[in-house]
Enzyme design. Structure first.
Site: not given
Length: 191
Positions: A89, A111, A159, A176
């Site tokens: 979206n 949402h 992240k 690693k």
């Protein structure tokens, strides 16, 4: 070495695959036979209209929402594996040579907290080139994954993940550094 069977398959079915899938970019030989692409994907996508708006092969058990918001490089067909859920979206940008394992979920929008019927606007997900996303991983909104990255199976990516790394876990963390990707320069793409 290219076999006679591969040449016949390419001659008979390549144009049909290119006609049905305008954004299919894979090696001309050595990846999968064109007949297999037609048999595994075309009947469900074009015949039964499952993921019919997607311009590249998608497995019948996968779901691709808002494919018009997806940009992708070569050697990348989001949703061609079993049970993928790709919701674009807010947009998803894939680089070249991206492998997505079975059961992977890539979710570009969430949402609103006070109104579940509205989606939040956010930046697109960006997945670099030479990325392998392991089975049952989840990529969440606004994440940027650098080039030459492996995401371990079952990871939840909340992240950004830097280039040249191997990352695993929930939440996903770099464990690693990874060496340079070995590029094959002599691939004749299906065009």
């Amino acid at each position: 070495m290219i076999t006679l069977k591969q040449k016949i398959d390419c001659f008979l079915f390549r144009r049909l695959v290119n006609l049905l899938y305008s954004e299919y970019n894979r090696p001309k030989y050595g990846y999968s036979t064109y007949y297999r692409i037609l048999k595994k994907y075309a009947f469900y996508q074009r015949g039964l209209k499952i993921n019919n708006k997607v311009k590249w092969p998608v497995d019948k058990t996968s779901v691709v929402i808002a494919p018009e918001n997806i940009t992708k490089g070569v050697l990348c067909d989001p949703g061609d594996n079993l049970g993928n859920y790709i919701q674009a979206n807010n947009g998803i940008r894939f680089g070249n040579n991206v492998e997505i394992g079975p059961g992977v979920k890539i979710i570009s929008s969430n949402h609103e907290l006070n109104n579940f019927s509205k989606t939040k606007k956010s930046n697109p997900i960006i997945i670099g080139s030479h990325v392998w996303i392991g089975a049952n991983s989840v990529i969440l909104p606004e994440v940027v994954i650098g080039d030459n990255v492996v995401i371990g199976a079952g990871s939840v990516v909340l992240k950004n993940i830097p280039a040249n790394s191997i990352a695993v876990g929930n939440p996903c963390k770099v464990v690693k550094q990874k060496g340079n990707h070995i590029n094959i320069n002599h691939i004749e793409l299906n065009r």
